[in-house]
Design a protein around this motif. Sequence first.
Motif, PDB file in Angstrom:
ATOM      1  N   LEU A 155       0.805  -1.195  -0.072  1.00 46.49           N
ATOM      2  CA  LEU A 155       0.122   0.126  -0.203  1.00 46.49           C
ATOM      3  C   LEU A 155       0.962   1.319   0.028  1.00 46.49           C
ATOM      4  CD1 LEU A 155      -2.776  -1.091   2.682  1.00 46.49           C
ATOM      5  CD2 LEU A 155      -2.997  -1.067   0.102  1.00 46.49           C
ATOM      6  N   ARG A 156       2.228   1.021   0.398  1.00 48.64           N
ATOM      7  CA  ARG A 156       3.021   2.256   0.090  1.00 48.64           C
ATOM      8  C   ARG A 156       3.435   2.566  -1.066  1.00 48.64           C
ATOM      9  NH1 ARG A 156       6.985   1.173   5.415  1.00 48.64           N
ATOM     10  NH2 ARG A 156       5.297   0.144   6.949  1.00 48.64           N
ATOM     11  N   GLN A 157       3.092   1.468  -2.253  1.00 46.54           N
ATOM     12  CA  GLN A 157       3.679   1.840  -3.702  1.00 46.54           C
ATOM     13  C   GLN A 157       2.237   2.256  -4.258  1.00 46.54           C
ATOM     14  OE1 GLN A 157       6.797   1.335  -4.007  1.00 46.54           O
ATOM     15  NE2 GLN A 157       7.087   0.903  -2.060  1.00 46.54           N
ATOM     16  N   PRO A 158       2.688   2.940  -5.427  1.00 48.81           N
ATOM     17  CA  PRO A 158       1.498   3.352  -6.472  1.00 48.81           C
ATOM     18  C   PRO A 158       0.605   2.340  -6.719  1.00 48.81           C
ATOM     19  CG  PRO A 158       3.711   4.239  -6.984  1.00 48.81           C
ATOM     20  CD  PRO A 158       3.913   3.250  -6.003  1.00 48.81           C
ATOM     21  N   LEU A 159      -0.462   2.518  -7.013  1.00 49.51           N
ATOM     22  CA  LEU A 159      -1.614   1.663  -7.397  1.00 49.51           C
ATOM     23  C   LEU A 159      -1.000   0.640  -8.415  1.00 49.51           C
ATOM     24  CD1 LEU A 159      -4.400   0.317  -7.027  1.00 49.51           C
ATOM     25  CD2 LEU A 159      -5.364   2.087  -8.439  1.00 49.51           C
ATOM     26  N   VAL A 160      -0.614   1.140  -9.527  1.00 51.16           N
ATOM     27  CA  VAL A 160      -0.204   0.638 -10.779  1.00 51.16           C
ATOM     28  C   VAL A 160       1.367   0.540 -10.596  1.00 51.16           C
ATOM     29  CG1 VAL A 160      -0.246   0.172 -13.160  1.00 51.16           C
ATOM     30  CG2 VAL A 160      -2.278   1.094 -12.081  1.00 51.16           C
ATOM     31  N   VAL A 244      -7.560  22.469   4.897  1.00 53.00           N
ATOM     32  CA  VAL A 244      -8.763  22.234   3.956  1.00 53.00           C
ATOM     33  C   VAL A 244      -7.780  21.746   2.559  1.00 53.00           C
ATOM     34  CG1 VAL A 244     -10.523  22.727   2.143  1.00 53.00           C
ATOM     35  CG2 VAL A 244     -10.757  23.311   4.593  1.00 53.00           C
ATOM     36  N   THR A 245      -6.980  22.428   2.257  1.00 51.02           N
ATOM     37  CA  THR A 245      -5.714  22.256   1.213  1.00 51.02           C
ATOM     38  C   THR A 245      -5.230  21.230   1.427  1.00 51.02           C
ATOM     39  OG1 THR A 245      -5.661  24.505   0.711  1.00 51.02           O
ATOM     40  CG2 THR A 245      -4.074  23.370  -0.072  1.00 51.02           C
ATOM     41  N   TYR A 246      -4.705  21.021   2.692  1.00 46.16           N
ATOM     42  CA  TYR A 246      -3.803  19.791   2.846  1.00 46.16           C
ATOM     43  C   TYR A 246      -4.751  18.396   2.909  1.00 46.16           C
ATOM     44  CZ  TYR A 246      -1.430  16.351   6.079  1.00 46.16           C
ATOM     45  OH  TYR A 246      -0.979  15.137   6.264  1.00 46.16           O
ATOM     46  N   MET A 247      -5.937  18.490   3.219  1.00 46.63           N
ATOM     47  CA  MET A 247      -6.727  17.522   3.372  1.00 46.63           C
ATOM     48  C   MET A 247      -7.180  17.010   1.813  1.00 46.63           C
ATOM     49  SD  MET A 247      -7.061  16.275   6.265  1.00 46.63           S
ATOM     50  CE  MET A 247      -8.493  15.211   6.462  1.00 46.63           C
ATOM     51  N   GLU A 248      -7.050  17.942   0.909  1.00 47.94           N
ATOM     52  CA  GLU A 248      -7.598  17.720  -0.567  1.00 47.94           C
ATOM     53  C   GLU A 248      -6.262  17.194  -1.154  1.00 47.94           C
ATOM     54  OE1 GLU A 248      -8.574  21.523  -1.705  1.00 47.94           O
ATOM     55  OE2 GLU A 248     -10.787  21.380  -1.325  1.00 47.94           O
ATOM     56  N   GLU A 249      -5.105  17.508  -0.899  1.00 46.60           N
ATOM     57  CA  GLU A 249      -3.980  17.024  -1.363  1.00 46.60           C
ATOM     58  C   GLU A 249      -3.752  15.553  -0.841  1.00 46.60           C
ATOM     59  OE1 GLU A 249      -1.003  19.566  -0.454  1.00 46.60           O
ATOM     60  OE2 GLU A 249      -1.383  21.042  -1.855  1.00 46.60           O
ATOM     61  N   MET A 250      -4.091  15.388   0.196  1.00 44.83           N
ATOM     62  CA  MET A 250      -3.910  14.115   0.963  1.00 44.83           C
ATOM     63  C   MET A 250      -4.819  12.770   0.581  1.00 44.83           C
ATOM     64  SD  MET A 250      -1.198  13.334   3.077  1.00 44.83           S
ATOM     65  CE  MET A 250      -0.545  14.118   1.906  1.00 44.83           C
ATOM     66  N   SER A 251      -5.883  13.401   0.122  1.00 44.47           N
ATOM     67  CA  SER A 251      -7.115  12.639  -0.528  1.00 44.47           C
ATOM     68  C   SER A 251      -6.603  11.968  -1.833  1.00 44.47           C
ATOM     69  CB  SER A 251      -8.303  13.525  -0.666  1.00 44.47           C
ATOM     70  OG  SER A 251      -9.431  12.533  -1.269  1.00 44.47           O
ATOM     71  N   GLU A 252      -5.882  12.762  -2.718  1.00 40.70           N
ATOM     72  CA  GLU A 252      -5.467  12.347  -3.781  1.00 40.70           C
ATOM     73  C   GLU A 252      -4.287  11.487  -3.842  1.00 40.70           C
ATOM     74  OE1 GLU A 252      -7.090  12.714  -6.876  1.00 40.70           O
ATOM     75  OE2 GLU A 252      -8.732  13.912  -5.946  1.00 40.70           O
ATOM     76  N   LEU A 253      -3.492  11.779  -2.856  1.00 39.91           N
ATOM     77  CA  LEU A 253      -2.446  10.964  -2.570  1.00 39.91           C
ATOM     78  C   LEU A 253      -2.632   9.569  -1.974  1.00 39.91           C
ATOM     79  CD1 LEU A 253       0.274  13.679  -1.410  1.00 39.91           C
ATOM     80  CD2 LEU A 253       0.362  12.524  -3.821  1.00 39.91           C
ATOM     81  N   LEU A 254      -3.493   9.693  -1.022  1.00 33.49           N
ATOM     82  CA  LEU A 254      -3.925   8.341  -0.445  1.00 33.49           C
ATOM     83  C   LEU A 254      -4.847   7.412  -1.338  1.00 33.49           C
ATOM     84  CD1 LEU A 254      -5.101   9.607   3.062  1.00 33.49           C
ATOM     85  CD2 LEU A 254      -3.206   8.195   2.484  1.00 33.49           C
ATOM     86  N   MET A 255      -5.404   7.962  -2.349  1.00 36.49           N
ATOM     87  CA  MET A 255      -6.012   7.112  -3.297  1.00 36.49           C
ATOM     88  C   MET A 255      -4.981   6.163  -4.090  1.00 36.49           C
ATOM     89  SD  MET A 255      -8.875   6.023  -4.377  1.00 36.49           S
ATOM     90  CE  MET A 255      -9.174   4.946  -5.345  1.00 36.49           C
ATOM     91  N   ASP A 256      -3.661   6.751  -4.356  1.00 40.47           N
ATOM     92  CA  ASP A 256      -2.831   6.080  -4.902  1.00 40.47           C
ATOM     93  C   ASP A 256      -1.814   5.061  -4.158  1.00 40.47           C
ATOM     94  OD1 ASP A 256      -1.373   5.494  -7.418  1.00 40.47           O
ATOM     95  OD2 ASP A 256       0.287   6.678  -7.066  1.00 40.47           O
ATOM     96  N   ARG A 257      -1.704   5.629  -2.890  1.00 42.09           N
ATOM     97  CA  ARG A 257      -0.820   5.079  -1.831  1.00 42.09           C
ATOM     98  C   ARG A 257      -1.532   5.210  -0.470  1.00 42.09           C
ATOM     99  NH1 ARG A 257       4.866   7.827  -1.708  1.00 42.09           N
ATOM    100  NH2 ARG A 257       3.854   9.625  -2.708  1.00 42.09           N
ATOM    101  N   ASP A 261       1.952   5.963   6.474  1.00 39.72           N
ATOM    102  CA  ASP A 261       3.486   6.371   6.283  1.00 39.72           C
ATOM    103  C   ASP A 261       3.334   7.493   5.284  1.00 39.72           C
ATOM    104  OD1 ASP A 261       4.419   4.499   7.789  1.00 39.72           O
ATOM    105  OD2 ASP A 261       5.543   3.343   6.322  1.00 39.72           O
ATOM    106  N   LEU A 262       2.413   7.780   4.938  1.00 35.75           N
ATOM    107  CA  LEU A 262       2.207   8.793   3.596  1.00 35.75           C
ATOM    108  C   LEU A 262       1.857  10.263   4.578  1.00 35.75           C
ATOM    109  CD1 LEU A 262       2.220   9.810   0.594  1.00 35.75           C
ATOM    110  CD2 LEU A 262      -0.210   9.418   0.687  1.00 35.75           C
ATOM    111  N   VAL A 263       1.000  10.171   5.423  1.00 38.78           N
ATOM    112  CA  VAL A 263       0.745  11.588   6.008  1.00 38.78           C
ATOM    113  C   VAL A 263       1.557  12.058   7.050  1.00 38.78           C
ATOM    114  CG1 VAL A 263      -1.760  10.757   5.573  1.00 38.78           C
ATOM    115  CG2 VAL A 263      -0.932  10.024   7.475  1.00 38.78           C
TER     116      VAL A 263
END
Length: 263
Positions: A155-160, A244-257, A261-263
Amino acid sequence: MDTCASAPFDHAKADVILRSADGVDFRVFKLFLSLASPFFETMFDLPQAPDGSSDQEMKDGLAVIAVSEDSKTLDLFLKFCYPSTLAEDPSLEDLTDILSVLAAAKKYSLDLIERKVSQALVNPKVLETESLRCFAIARNARLKHETITAARYSLRQPLVPTWFAEIELITASDFLSLLTYHKNCGIAAQLSTKGDFKWITDHYGTHSSCTWLFGPWYDGNCRCGQSPDKKLYLWNAGPVTWWVTYMEEMSELLMDRPSGDLV
């Protein structure tokens, strides 16, 4: 010309020789191999043909048994078979070695050694950089615990992911299951950034307990520096814009990883 292996597989009193695929002779003791493996125990208990009546190759009066493993693999798994006073268990951090030794352990019914080698697949040091390779090896060997552990680390790696050699060890169904698991974890992780803020409200209880989230000017009326996006409101108040900006950015990143460890 065949060469001789290094100690402890060069003992003068050994009673059988295993010859690797690349022509290295390992002088070993039948007793150690028989105790470690029922495969070897059965093979060594088979009746032996009288001297000179078979085509069995001999060297220094010892039977030579050719095996399909190369000398590096043979050296590694034989060290697991020998008592620790003669050969310490080797450290396995190279996944190519783990794969070859695991295959040999299965082939020769070395159950205890298989378990020891399997432990190398859940070594955090290896998983942190090679989780997908560990997953493929573990899944191919039908090691449930190791497969699940590697899937979680992936899960720490990209989806594809990019191509890796061990992907050839698993089926399309196995890989699809991993991708589905990854995607579902990403969706679940996104929920915590897109309006399901129970983890915040339960922790703080009231907005007065986390004034940092609403800015220094919040008093119930003044909402300076706060986001107008009501989807992200907590206790009917808008949090500060940077959050809000941070949460929006994390939302996109968490979908991929989708990893903590990401946050």
